[in-house]
Write a protein that holds these residues in place. Sequence first.
Motif, PDB file in Angstrom:
ATOM      1  N   SER A  84     -14.758   0.516 -10.487  1.00 10.30           N
ATOM      2  CA  SER A  84     -15.823   1.105  -9.679  1.00 10.30           C
ATOM      3  C   SER A  84     -17.117   1.272 -10.475  1.00 10.30           C
ATOM      4  O   SER A  84     -17.098   1.578 -11.669  1.00 10.30           O
ATOM      5  N   ASN A 102      -3.641   4.898  -2.043  1.00  6.66           N
ATOM      6  CA  ASN A 102      -4.466   5.712  -1.144  1.00  6.66           C
ATOM      7  C   ASN A 102      -4.129   7.175  -1.413  1.00  6.66           C
ATOM      8  O   ASN A 102      -3.175   7.729  -0.874  1.00  6.66           O
ATOM      9  N   LYS A 149      -2.282  -1.364  -3.570  1.00  4.49           N
ATOM     10  CA  LYS A 149      -3.369  -0.457  -3.196  1.00  4.49           C
ATOM     11  C   LYS A 149      -2.856   0.974  -3.135  1.00  4.49           C
ATOM     12  O   LYS A 149      -1.878   1.268  -2.457  1.00  4.49           O
ATOM     13  N   PHE A 169      -9.015  -7.205 -10.685  1.00  2.00           N
ATOM     14  CA  PHE A 169      -9.433  -5.843 -10.348  1.00  2.00           C
ATOM     15  C   PHE A 169     -10.832  -5.576 -10.884  1.00  2.00           C
ATOM     16  O   PHE A 169     -11.122  -5.844 -12.051  1.00  2.00           O
ATOM     17  N   THR A 170     -11.685  -5.038 -10.008  1.00  2.00           N
ATOM     18  CA  THR A 170     -13.044  -4.671 -10.392  1.00  2.00           C
ATOM     19  C   THR A 170     -13.152  -3.156 -10.459  1.00  2.00           C
ATOM     20  O   THR A 170     -12.885  -2.466  -9.475  1.00  2.00           O
ATOM     21  N   LYS A 226       0.834  -1.209   0.000  1.00  2.00           N
ATOM     22  CA  LYS A 226       0.000   0.000   0.000  1.00  2.00           C
ATOM     23  C   LYS A 226       0.863   1.252   0.000  1.00  2.00           C
ATOM     24  O   LYS A 226       1.912   1.296   0.624  1.00  2.00           O
ATOM     25  N   CYS A 266     -11.119   5.317 -14.643  1.00  2.00           N
ATOM     26  CA  CYS A 266     -10.023   4.622 -13.956  1.00  2.00           C
ATOM     27  C   CYS A 266      -8.726   4.858 -14.727  1.00  2.00           C
ATOM     28  O   CYS A 266      -8.608   4.471 -15.898  1.00  2.00           O
ATOM     29  N   SER A 292      -9.035   7.796  -4.920  1.00  2.00           N
ATOM     30  CA  SER A 292      -8.781   6.357  -4.852  1.00  2.00           C
ATOM     31  C   SER A 292     -10.042   5.617  -4.424  1.00  2.00           C
ATOM     32  O   SER A 292     -10.724   6.024  -3.487  1.00  2.00           O
ATOM     33  N   ILE A 293     -10.347   4.530  -5.138  1.00  2.00           N
ATOM     34  CA  ILE A 293     -11.493   3.679  -4.825  1.00  2.00           C
ATOM     35  C   ILE A 293     -11.039   2.228  -4.911  1.00  2.00           C
ATOM     36  O   ILE A 293     -10.563   1.781  -5.959  1.00  2.00           O
ATOM     37  N   ASN A 294     -11.154   1.512  -3.795  1.00  2.00           N
ATOM     38  CA  ASN A 294     -10.774   0.098  -3.745  1.00  2.00           C
ATOM     39  C   ASN A 294      -9.369  -0.156  -4.293  1.00  2.00           C
ATOM     40  O   ASN A 294      -9.134  -1.143  -5.001  1.00  2.00           O
ATOM     41  N   GLY A 295      -8.466   0.749  -4.000  1.00  2.00           N
ATOM     42  CA  GLY A 295      -7.070   0.560  -4.378  1.00  2.00           C
ATOM     43  C   GLY A 295      -6.678   1.128  -5.723  1.00  2.00           C
ATOM     44  O   GLY A 295      -5.497   1.298  -6.007  1.00  2.00           O
TER      45      GLY A 295
END
Length: 316
Positions: free
Chosen positions: A205, A170, A168, A202-203, A149, A193, A180-183
């Motif tokens: 957002s 931040n 990740k 990876f998903t 991170k 993105c 930042s969203i979910n890493g």
Amino acid sequence: MKKILLLGLTVILSLSFGTSITSAKTKTIYKNGTLKITGTGKYTSLKYAGNKRIKKLIIGKNVIGIDNYCFADCKELKKVVFNKKLKTIGHESFKNTAVKKVVLSKKTNVGDGAFYNCKKLQSITMRGKIKKYKRGDNEIGTIANKVKKVKFLTPTNMYTLTHINPAKYNVYKKDKKYKSINGGVYRRKDYLCVIIPEVEKFTVSTKSKTFDLDNIYHSIYRFDDTFFYTNEKIKKIILPKTINKIVYTKRSNYKINQWNFKPDVVPEIIIQNTEIDSESRKVLDDWIAEKSKLLICKCKNLQFYGIIVIRGMNVV
């Protein structure tokens, strides 16, 4: 005669207590696995590079810099105490160490490869913008490639984002340009993105409506046919139902065309929006074909005769 004896005694005492002068303004004290740098100015000595005994490093409050390679390959070095006045950490200064956590101030600029291949590194806290590096033959192209991170203390920019490869991101909460969203990292204005972290899956957002394939491999540099890139791990990308358009700008975040980039794996792109337009499907198919072809060429060039992994579109 008295001056000569006094000088000799000083040298003997210094050696007895593990003290050594490293420059005109800094010195080191070593004791029981802990090395402390004291004095003022920039520490430049390579004396301890590759040292296998140092487990902890304390950088004195008036030391303003650590030069290139100073503690590279100190494989037992697990903890570094950085001071708030530190202005620079040089190129590859802590490469191949066992450092677990790095906490820097807003003033500290981090050099290329400073924490490269630090396999136990859990987190880095650092400023959001680093100074541009001078390109060179030995450039690594990333500050850290194994860190879990990274947390930015100030607003960031694309140059910095593409020079550190965590699992990740931040971003600074008050950053006006990025979020930042979910890493992952997204543009605030439209939630596009722009950075995918170093993960296998990876998903994107659900706030995103468009996905740019160009941002999958977000950090590519070219210098005399040498390439540095990120997202070597990515195997699967999930585009949620909110994504209604897929584009491929062929203009990477680092402003270098990716037509000749050869990945190790072409990731599987899962589209959850079954009504996505035909143009987007074609863009994706063409991108997969392009990367798959380059992947096969890469394997042939390397005389690789094992299994070639090529992943394609999967609509669910």
